[in-house]
Design an enzyme around this catalytic site. Structure first.
Site, PDB file in Angstrom:
ATOM      1  N   LYS A 141       0.860  -1.181   0.000  1.00 53.92           N
ATOM      2  CA  LYS A 141       0.000   0.000   0.000  1.00 53.92           C
ATOM      3  C   LYS A 141       0.897   1.231   0.000  1.00 53.92           C
ATOM      4  CE  LYS A 141      -4.038  -2.120   2.130  1.00 53.92           C
ATOM      5  NZ  LYS A 141      -5.077  -2.051   3.182  1.00 53.92           N
TER       6      LYS A 141
ATOM      7  N   ALA B 215       2.379  -9.175   5.071  1.00 50.29           N
ATOM      8  CA  ALA B 215       2.527 -10.562   4.649  1.00 50.29           C
ATOM      9  C   ALA B 215       1.166 -11.187   4.366  1.00 50.29           C
ATOM     10  CB  ALA B 215       3.265 -11.366   5.717  1.00 50.29           C
ATOM     11  N   PHE B 216       1.101 -11.942   3.274  1.00 52.84           N
ATOM     12  CA  PHE B 216      -0.130 -12.651   2.955  1.00 52.84           C
ATOM     13  C   PHE B 216      -0.330 -13.823   3.904  1.00 52.84           C
ATOM     14  CE2 PHE B 216      -0.756 -10.173  -0.700  1.00 52.84           C
ATOM     15  CZ  PHE B 216      -1.920 -10.568  -1.345  1.00 52.84           C
ATOM     16  N   LEU B 217      -1.579 -14.134   4.171  1.00 51.81           N
ATOM     17  CA  LEU B 217      -1.931 -15.337   4.914  1.00 51.81           C
ATOM     18  C   LEU B 217      -1.925 -16.522   3.960  1.00 51.81           C
ATOM     19  CD1 LEU B 217      -4.903 -13.863   6.989  1.00 51.81           C
ATOM     20  CD2 LEU B 217      -2.543 -14.242   7.741  1.00 51.81           C
TER      21      LEU B 217
ATOM     22  N   ASP C 219     -13.941   1.788  10.007  1.00 50.61           N
ATOM     23  CA  ASP C 219     -14.293   1.085   8.765  1.00 50.61           C
ATOM     24  C   ASP C 219     -14.237  -0.433   8.928  1.00 50.61           C
ATOM     25  OD1 ASP C 219     -15.021   1.055   6.036  1.00 50.61           O
ATOM     26  OD2 ASP C 219     -12.948   0.681   5.466  1.00 50.61           O
TER      27      ASP C 219
END
Length: 408
Positions: A104, A209-211, A277
């Site tokens: 991001k 980090a991606f899961l 949010d």
């Protein structure tokens, strides 16, 4: 496009790549294997530190849009959410050892506050909020935010020249200031005005980090009972009914077990970072209904240090229940020698983009912590400690059979 083609031909990237072996010691894999019913990683995990280091240092080998950004290219149900997609540009960067992280980019300077007239669903996504949220989550001992680190990315070499996505290639341009920029390609409000730019090539961003993939570790996405109205007018029931929690308690799985307590944990976390949010939450299906809630997508936190949005605490103030372990941790962080702002400041110094938060945001954490403790005291005064403070005990480390199993 011509430059990109020549670059790939020079590196012989058009030839089929040889299959890469999976190294069992890779930090990405070890992180996935360490997920248990207690959290995403154990306390004092050396694997997390190695993973953070790898995300900071390893060269990207490919870049692409995320799945939800791709979905916007085909369809958009604008009745569900009103937002300029170009403001929410994010990319998936891949590294060696099958590592993958969500990038991001910097959208807002640290000293800038979100304008008062902004609705929460059109707010910027802040890279430094993702980084700070990970550190805060770890300090609170929740361990429900994926490891996140700050990094300076060379958008030319580490995104443009390694992506195979022609749409992503097509949105790069050089600004009048000779900076390399790119923006989101989507059906609405995606223009150069919403672009992010390097200086001239380097751009700050967060890497999360991606899961494990959903095939290996299935997850459920569940609407938050305290979801907000995503329109310019109107309110949800919890916003007008102070007895709303009584209704929630009648519905499984909030009627028993840890789910409601975990919702309160999440509300406390969101209040501290100022995140309004949280419309959904995710859980690993493997750990059943009492599993922990994942605290994902925290980039809308830390927008306004001068305002405390107490409505975020509605699950706590309406249900008047909190885990004893959570309360003890909060009380400890309110002590002068363990002040939350001091612990956060020290923790964030480990990140290469330090200072991650400005001093007013750090001090706001102390102020909001006192408001949380005040809400708990009010509940105890009304209902008594026995009914408010849930005597959860620290569970022993989950056996190997309960850990998220991955196959290679």
């Amino acid at each position: 496009s011509r430059r990109h083609k020549l670059y790939r031909e020079e590196l012989n990237l058009t030839s089929p790549a040889a299959p890469l072996p999976l190294r069992p010691e890779a930090s990405w894999l070890q992180f996935h294997l360490g997920i248990s019913r207690d959290g995403l990683y154990p306390r004092s995990s050396p694997t997390v530190n190695r993973l953070l280091q790898d995300m900071q240092d390893l060269t990207t080998i490919s870049a692409d849009y995320s799945q939800d950004e791709k979905a916007l290219l085909g369809a958009c149900d604008c009745s569900q959410i009103v937002k300029p997609s170009g403001v929410h540009l994010k990319l998936v960067l891949r590294f060696q050892d099958f590592g993958k992280a969500m990038f991001k980019p910097m959208r807002q300077k640290r000293e800038e506050e979100t304008p008062e007239d902004f609705f929460y669903f059109v707010d910027f996504q802040r890279h430094n909020a993702e980084i700070a949220a990970f550190h805060l989550d770890r300090i609170l001992d929740f361990r429900r935010v994926p490891p996140t680190v700050g990094r300076l990315i060379n958008v030319t070499k580490e995104i443009l020249e390694v992506t195979k996505n022609e749409i992503l290639q097509s949105v790069f341009f050089v600004s009048p200031a000779s900076n390399v920029c790119f923006f989101a390609k989507c059906p609405y409000m995606c223009k150069t005005e919403y672009a992010v730019c390097g200086n001239p090539h380097l751009l700050e961003g967060s890497l999360s980090a991606f899961l494990p993939s959903l095939n290996l570790a299935p997850r459920l996405s569940i609407p938050n009972p305290w979801i907000r109205s995503y329109s310019f007018d109107g309110k949800e029931e919890w916003e007008v009914n102070p007895l709303y929690c009584n209704t929630v308690r009648e519905i499984y799985p909030y009627s028993n077990g840890n789910r409601l307590l975990n919702i309160v944990d999440m509300a406390i976390f969101d209040f501290l970072i100022g995140n309004m949010d949280r419309h959904h939450y995710e859980m690993f299906t493997k750990f059943g209904d009492d599993g922990f809630l994942l605290h994902l997508d925290n980039a809308r936190g830390f927008g306004r240090h001068s305002h405390d949005e107490t409505s975020i605490l509605a699950p706590l103030s309406q249900c008047c229940i909190i885990k004893r372990t959570t309360l003890l941790r909060l009380q400890l962080l309110a002590e002068p020698e363990y002040r939350l702002s001091d612990v956060m400041r020290e923790s964030l110094l480990q990140d290469r983009l330090a200072p991650v938060l400005t001093e007013p945001h750090l001090l706001a954490l102390d102020r909001r912590l006192q408001l949380i403790l005040k809400a708990v005291r009010k509940c105890i005064d009304t209902y008594g400690e026995a009914k408010v403070v849930a005597n959860d005990t620290t569970q022993p480390e989950a056996p190997a059979s309960d850990r998220a199993k991955l196959t290679t």
